[in-house]
Design an enzyme around this catalytic site. Structure first.
Site, PDB file in Angstrom:
ATOM      1  N   CYS A   2       0.796  -1.082   0.256  1.00 32.15           N
ATOM      2  CA  CYS A   2      -0.244   0.244   0.359  1.00 32.15           C
ATOM      3  C   CYS A   2       1.072   0.390  -0.179  1.00 32.15           C
ATOM      4  O   CYS A   2       1.837   0.960  -0.041  1.00 32.15           O
ATOM      5  CB  CYS A   2      -1.033   0.303   1.114  1.00 32.15           C
ATOM      6  SG  CYS A   2      -1.786  -0.788   1.275  1.00 32.15           S
ATOM      7  N   ARG A  27       1.705   1.633  -6.144  1.00 31.73           N
ATOM      8  CA  ARG A  27       1.957   0.752  -4.937  1.00 31.73           C
ATOM      9  C   ARG A  27       0.465   0.131  -4.140  1.00 31.73           C
ATOM     10  O   ARG A  27       0.401  -1.087  -3.836  1.00 31.73           O
ATOM     11  CB  ARG A  27       2.112   1.055  -3.610  1.00 31.73           C
ATOM     12  CG  ARG A  27       3.674   1.386  -3.571  1.00 31.73           C
ATOM     13  CD  ARG A  27       3.917   2.730  -2.826  1.00 31.73           C
ATOM     14  NE  ARG A  27       4.170   1.751  -1.403  1.00 31.73           N
ATOM     15  CZ  ARG A  27       5.328   0.757  -1.101  1.00 31.73           C
ATOM     16  NH1 ARG A  27       6.066   1.065  -2.240  1.00 31.73           N
ATOM     17  NH2 ARG A  27       5.385  -0.303   0.386  1.00 31.73           N
ATOM     18  N   TRP A  74      -3.378  -1.753  -1.554  1.00 28.45           N
ATOM     19  CA  TRP A  74      -3.647  -3.070  -1.968  1.00 28.45           C
ATOM     20  C   TRP A  74      -4.061  -3.953  -1.245  1.00 28.45           C
ATOM     21  O   TRP A  74      -3.874  -4.756  -0.635  1.00 28.45           O
ATOM     22  CB  TRP A  74      -1.925  -3.003  -1.960  1.00 28.45           C
ATOM     23  CG  TRP A  74      -2.068  -3.827  -3.312  1.00 28.45           C
ATOM     24  CD1 TRP A  74      -1.624  -5.633  -2.591  1.00 28.45           C
ATOM     25  CD2 TRP A  74      -2.383  -4.872  -4.313  1.00 28.45           C
ATOM     26  NE1 TRP A  74      -1.474  -6.567  -3.929  1.00 28.45           N
ATOM     27  CE2 TRP A  74      -2.559  -5.945  -4.704  1.00 28.45           C
ATOM     28  CE3 TRP A  74      -2.839  -3.779  -5.693  1.00 28.45           C
ATOM     29  CZ2 TRP A  74      -2.163  -6.476  -5.895  1.00 28.45           C
ATOM     30  CZ3 TRP A  74      -3.339  -4.658  -7.013  1.00 28.45           C
ATOM     31  CH2 TRP A  74      -2.783  -5.948  -6.901  1.00 28.45           C
ATOM     32  N   ASN A  98       0.645  -0.455   6.225  1.00 29.69           N
ATOM     33  CA  ASN A  98       1.341  -1.229   5.184  1.00 29.69           C
ATOM     34  C   ASN A  98       1.420  -2.202   5.928  1.00 29.69           C
ATOM     35  O   ASN A  98       2.740  -2.402   7.013  1.00 29.69           O
ATOM     36  CB  ASN A  98       1.960  -0.249   4.352  1.00 29.69           C
ATOM     37  CG  ASN A  98       2.790  -1.160   2.580  1.00 29.69           C
ATOM     38  OD1 ASN A  98       1.807  -2.698   2.488  1.00 29.69           O
ATOM     39  ND2 ASN A  98       4.241  -1.031   2.809  1.00 29.69           N
ATOM     40  N   GLY A  99       1.028  -3.482   5.007  1.00 30.98           N
ATOM     41  CA  GLY A  99       1.696  -4.462   5.504  1.00 30.98           C
ATOM     42  C   GLY A  99       0.835  -5.944   5.983  1.00 30.98           C
ATOM     43  O   GLY A  99      -0.403  -5.710   5.884  1.00 30.98           O
ATOM     44  N   GLU A 482       7.177 -20.223 -20.936  1.00 33.07           N
ATOM     45  CA  GLU A 482       7.446 -18.518 -19.981  1.00 33.07           C
ATOM     46  C   GLU A 482       8.310 -18.403 -20.375  1.00 33.07           C
ATOM     47  O   GLU A 482       8.634 -16.835 -20.673  1.00 33.07           O
ATOM     48  CB  GLU A 482       7.098 -18.916 -18.586  1.00 33.07           C
ATOM     49  CG  GLU A 482       7.569 -17.597 -17.233  1.00 33.07           C
ATOM     50  CD  GLU A 482       6.250 -16.520 -17.891  1.00 33.07           C
ATOM     51  OE1 GLU A 482       5.413 -17.477 -18.428  1.00 33.07           O
ATOM     52  OE2 GLU A 482       6.666 -15.196 -17.982  1.00 33.07           O
ATOM     53  N   LYS A 486       8.176 -14.269 -22.229  1.00 34.73           N
ATOM     54  CA  LYS A 486       8.486 -12.783 -22.504  1.00 34.73           C
ATOM     55  C   LYS A 486       9.516 -12.708 -22.370  1.00 34.73           C
ATOM     56  O   LYS A 486       9.305 -11.751 -23.530  1.00 34.73           O
ATOM     57  CB  LYS A 486       9.873 -13.832 -20.997  1.00 34.73           C
ATOM     58  CG  LYS A 486       9.188 -13.583 -19.505  1.00 34.73           C
ATOM     59  CD  LYS A 486       8.246 -12.805 -18.412  1.00 34.73           C
ATOM     60  CE  LYS A 486       7.173 -12.943 -18.651  1.00 34.73           C
ATOM     61  NZ  LYS A 486       5.937 -13.279 -18.672  1.00 34.73           N
ATOM     62  N   GLU A 489       7.040 -11.229 -25.316  1.00 35.96           N
ATOM     63  CA  GLU A 489       6.041 -10.078 -24.693  1.00 35.96           C
ATOM     64  C   GLU A 489       7.294  -8.816 -25.086  1.00 35.96           C
ATOM     65  O   GLU A 489       6.598  -7.292 -26.002  1.00 35.96           O
ATOM     66  CB  GLU A 489       5.713 -10.113 -24.144  1.00 35.96           C
ATOM     67  CG  GLU A 489       4.990 -10.934 -24.035  1.00 35.96           C
ATOM     68  CD  GLU A 489       4.229 -11.075 -22.010  1.00 35.96           C
ATOM     69  OE1 GLU A 489       3.410 -10.374 -21.788  1.00 35.96           O
ATOM     70  OE2 GLU A 489       4.778 -11.659 -21.222  1.00 35.96           O
ATOM     71  N   HIS A 505      12.136 -34.021 -33.151  1.00 31.14           N
ATOM     72  CA  HIS A 505      10.743 -34.113 -33.756  1.00 31.14           C
ATOM     73  C   HIS A 505      10.103 -33.330 -34.291  1.00 31.14           C
ATOM     74  O   HIS A 505       9.240 -33.525 -34.916  1.00 31.14           O
ATOM     75  CB  HIS A 505       9.432 -35.152 -32.344  1.00 31.14           C
ATOM     76  CG  HIS A 505       9.354 -35.935 -32.107  1.00 31.14           C
ATOM     77  ND1 HIS A 505       9.657 -37.428 -32.750  1.00 31.14           N
ATOM     78  CD2 HIS A 505      10.004 -35.809 -30.503  1.00 31.14           C
ATOM     79  CE1 HIS A 505      10.106 -37.783 -31.607  1.00 31.14           C
ATOM     80  NE2 HIS A 505      10.490 -37.444 -30.289  1.00 31.14           N
ATOM     81  N   LYS A 604      -2.921  -4.820 -20.036  1.00 31.53           N
ATOM     82  CA  LYS A 604      -2.158  -5.827 -18.508  1.00 31.53           C
ATOM     83  C   LYS A 604      -3.355  -7.135 -18.441  1.00 31.53           C
ATOM     84  O   LYS A 604      -2.656  -7.512 -17.460  1.00 31.53           O
ATOM     85  CB  LYS A 604      -1.953  -4.766 -16.912  1.00 31.53           C
ATOM     86  CG  LYS A 604      -1.628  -5.053 -16.427  1.00 31.53           C
ATOM     87  CD  LYS A 604       0.113  -6.414 -16.039  1.00 31.53           C
ATOM     88  CE  LYS A 604      -0.184  -6.970 -14.635  1.00 31.53           C
ATOM     89  NZ  LYS A 604       1.160  -8.168 -15.323  1.00 31.53           N
TER      90      LYS A 604
HETATM   91  C1  AGP Z   1       2.169 -12.685 -19.112  1.00 36.55           C
HETATM   92  O1  AGP Z   1       3.299 -12.095 -19.341  1.00 36.55           O
HETATM   93  C2  AGP Z   1       1.163 -11.670 -19.406  1.00 36.55           C
HETATM   94  N1  AGP Z   1       0.650 -10.261 -19.511  1.00 36.55           N
HETATM   95  C3  AGP Z   1      -0.146 -12.847 -20.012  1.00 36.55           C
HETATM   96  O2  AGP Z   1      -0.220 -13.668 -20.691  1.00 36.55           O
HETATM   97  C4  AGP Z   1      -1.251 -12.311 -19.145  1.00 36.55           C
HETATM   98  O3  AGP Z   1      -0.713 -13.739 -18.068  1.00 36.55           O
HETATM   99  C5  AGP Z   1      -2.105 -14.256 -19.031  1.00 36.55           C
HETATM  100  O4  AGP Z   1      -2.951 -12.157 -19.785  1.00 36.55           O
HETATM  101  C6  AGP Z   1      -3.391 -13.337 -18.412  1.00 36.55           C
HETATM  102  O5  AGP Z   1      -3.479 -12.785 -17.299  1.00 36.55           O
HETATM  103  P1  AGP Z   1      -3.843 -12.930 -15.816  1.00 36.55           P
HETATM  104  O6  AGP Z   1      -3.081 -13.863 -14.964  1.00 36.55           O
HETATM  105  O7  AGP Z   1      -4.182 -11.287 -14.550  1.00 36.55           O
HETATM  106  O8  AGP Z   1      -5.320 -13.365 -15.605  1.00 36.55           O
END
Ligand code: AGP
Length: 609
Positions: A2, A27, A74, A98-99, A482, A486, A489, A505, A604
């Site tokens: 927070c 935050r 938060w 906060n905490g 993953e 990354k 993206e 394969h 996001k």
């Molecule tokens: C991950 O880096 C991406 N931003 C995206 O794949 C994300 O993980 C996905 O949209 C799921 O989001 P969520 O975890 O908020 O459901």
């Protein structure tokens, strides 16, 4: 996390508090509030939602007062409502915090027995009422704070105002950050420097176990015994924008570096090494969860789907429960066969991803019990499922998910232990061993982060390549996915994650001198097989970037680049192996000049199908 701010001096306290909270919104941003003096009265205003909702209910006229505290929340306990927003008041006191207070339930019961009526679901209200109670019993405010800190278990930063002492603002630090600002006839306190950097650059960093007494004449700092401490101030040269990122260039880098704290906070209060069990007693948790189910179904998107894939290995390996994993957008359209014997677990950082939400609704329609693993208290998914297991990563601002992923894996490990012990398939000793290695992780992540510059050098050598392959076996295959995600993206480079054993394969046709292959090779049960895969890449001229266990020098001669990873239990290796992949993607993107925190085409939280 927070955001906290406190001020005492002669400026317009409300506008200063609001400006400061705006700098701290990163935050936490699900509710906000202020307490301030006006004509000798301590006024409180709070509102759910973004800061603008709070601004809308503040008086137009600047209050005639000299002190105030503010908070942007938060949520960790209690949904983001006005009642749960800070400041919390009792008697003459108003407190922002906060905490996490781990023992808030027992403290609350004691205070209720003494006649206190609680009006919120937060752990914070316990602090205010405890201080009020101790002062009613004859202690001074500072003595009451000292006693309060002795009784509270957890991590916290507190700011307090008393209507009876308008010329004093008190702050306590114990486990969560607080910085002090020294001005001309005015004093500041906040969770982070940006909140008041535009008013003063003279800063004092508080340490745990310190109490600060702020007045317009200056700041006095005491230890918990009331002994005065002399602390030097420092001049901060950061520019304000830089300061919001805590000195990091991007939120992504900051959040990568927050992972030790985020994992610690996700573990906090949930590890019982005595009994070798994970205690998931926080809110909305039904202890009957999953006990009688015949299988679990994990659902997620993107990074959360990768966490679900690791979760399969954890549940089947630790809790001996069969698991099916599905991408949310696929799950809901395949008319899944579900019954009340299936436990459907939705994983989502934001808790607002449309595909995952819809999938959980589908599960509910088919009468399957549901759980969500989520990072946002009160988010849609947390209201859609029968119970919730929260990660405590704090707000994740960068579009690329980093600390959310490692805290999801942490929560999944805790859940696997809890379920394994409840199903009687995990012994106390096995539980103790798992928990022992879990609590070592934050330090091990710290040591990986100390190797950032080496990874930055590797990024500088390969950022011009246009195709990468990420390989991993077993529960490192999802980590390969993953790592590739990354990189895709944030750098827009084409990257694929593949099970290492599957490379022969087909994808092996891609290998040439231009293809960096990132491969994870811990000394686990399939190490020899992975080494064979490395040799297959080598013999075709591929570039090998190998993540190897510290002390494993065998691959140093074979790989073009070696990134050491601390040794841990195989089931915990995904958490550690992910860190170098996050840093590699980040530094390649920085080299390419990408918009790291807001990459093109992305959002996001994907709240549309
Ligand atoms: C991950 O880096 C991406 N931003 C995206 O794949 C994300 O993980 C996905 O949209 C799921 O989001 P969520 O975890 O908020 O459901």
């Amino acid at each position: 996390m927070c955001g906290i701010i406190g001020y005492i001096g002669n400026r317009n306290v409300l506008s200063l508090l609001i400006d400061g909270l705006k700098k701290l919104e990163y935050r936490g941003y699900d509710s906000a509030g202020v307490a301030y003096f006006s004509d000798g009265n301590l006024e409180v205003r709070r509102a759910p939602g973004r800061l603008s909702a709070l601004e809308a209910i503040l008086p137009a006229q600047a209050p005639k007062g000299s002190a105030g505290i503010g908070h942007t929340r938060w949520a960790t306990h209690g949904r983001p409502t006005e009642e749960n927003a800070h400041p919390h008041s009792a008697g003459p006191f108003s407190v922002v915090h906060n905490g996490i207070i781990e023992n808030h339930i027992s403290l609350k019961k004691d205070l209720q027995a003494k006649g206190h009526t609680f009006v919120s679901d937060t752990d914070t209200e316990v602090i205010t009422r405890l201080i009020d109670q101790l002062c009613r019993e004859g202690l001074s405010i500072e003595e009451a704070l000292q006693r309060c800190v002795e009784q509270i278990r957890g991590s916290f930063a507190i700011c307090l105002l008393s209507e009876e002492e308008p010329d004093r603002l008190i702050a306590v630090r114990s486990g969560c950050p607080l910085v002090l600002g020294v001005g001309e006839s005015e004093s500041f306190v906040a969770s982070d420097i940006p909140a008041f950097l535009s008013h003063t650059r003279e800063i004092i960093f508080m340490e745990d176990g310190e109490i600060a007494l702020l007045s317009p004449d200056g700041i006095e700092i005491h230890d918990l015994k009331g002994k005065k401490i002399v602390k030097p101030s420092q001049q901060i040269s950061w520019d304000p924008v830089m300061a919001e990122k805590g000195g990091y260039r991007h939120f992504m880098q900051k959040e990568i570096h927050e992972q030790p704290r985020a994992i610690t906070d996700t573990l906090r209060g949930r590890v019982d090494e005595e009994s070798g069990n994970a205690i998931l007693g926080d809110q909305d948790w039904d202890h009957g969860n999953g006990l009688n189910c015949r299988r679990a179904v994990f659902i997620g998107c993107g990074t959360s789907w990768h966490a679900a894939l690791v979760g399969k290995f954890l549940f089947e390996g630790i809790a001996k429960l069969p698991v099916e994993v599905d991408i949310a957008s696929e799950f809901r359209y395949r008319d899944p066969h579900l019954s009340p014997d299936d436990w459907v677990i939705g994983i989502s950082q934001s808790g607002e991803t449309a595909d995952t939400l819809a999938a959980m609704k589908e599960a509910r329609n088919k009468k399957a019990p549901t759980l969500s693993i989520c990072n946002v208290v009160g988010s849609s998914i947390s209201r859609e499922t029968d119970s919730v297991l929260y990660t405590h990563a704090g707000p994740e601002i960068s579009v690329a998910s980093t600390k959310a992923f490692t805290t999801q894996l942490t929560a999944l490990t805790l859940l696997s232990i809890n379920l394994g012990r409840r199903r009687g398939v995990l012994s106390e000793e096995e539980g103790k061993q798992l928990l022992h290695h879990l609590i070592l992780l934050p330090k091990q992540v710290e040591s990986l982060l100390e190797g950032e510059n080496k990874i930055k050098e590797i990024a500088n050598r390969y950022f011009r390549h246009r195709d990468f392959l990420f390989l991993g076996r077993s529960l490192l295959y999802p980590v390969a996915l993953e790592g590739a995600l990354k990189l895709k993206e944030v750098s827009y480079i084409h990257a694929e994650g593949y099970p290492a054993g599957e490379m022969k394969h087909g994808p092996i046709a891609l290998i040439d001198e231009e293809m960096p292959v990132v491969i994870m090779a811990p000394k686990d049960a399939v190490y020899e097989k992975t080494v064979s895969n490395i040799m297959e890449v080598k013999s075709r001229g591929g570039i090998i970037i190998a993540l190897v266990e510290e002390e494993d020098h065998d691959l140093a001669e074979v790989a073009d680049e070696v990134i050491p990873v601390p040794k841990t239990l195989p089931c915990l290796s995904p958490i550690l192996s992910t860190i170098p992949l996050q840093l590699l993607a980040y530094h390649i993107a920085v080299q390419l000049g990408s918009d790291v925190d807001q990459p093109r085409n992305l959002a996001k939280s994907v709240t549309v199908e």
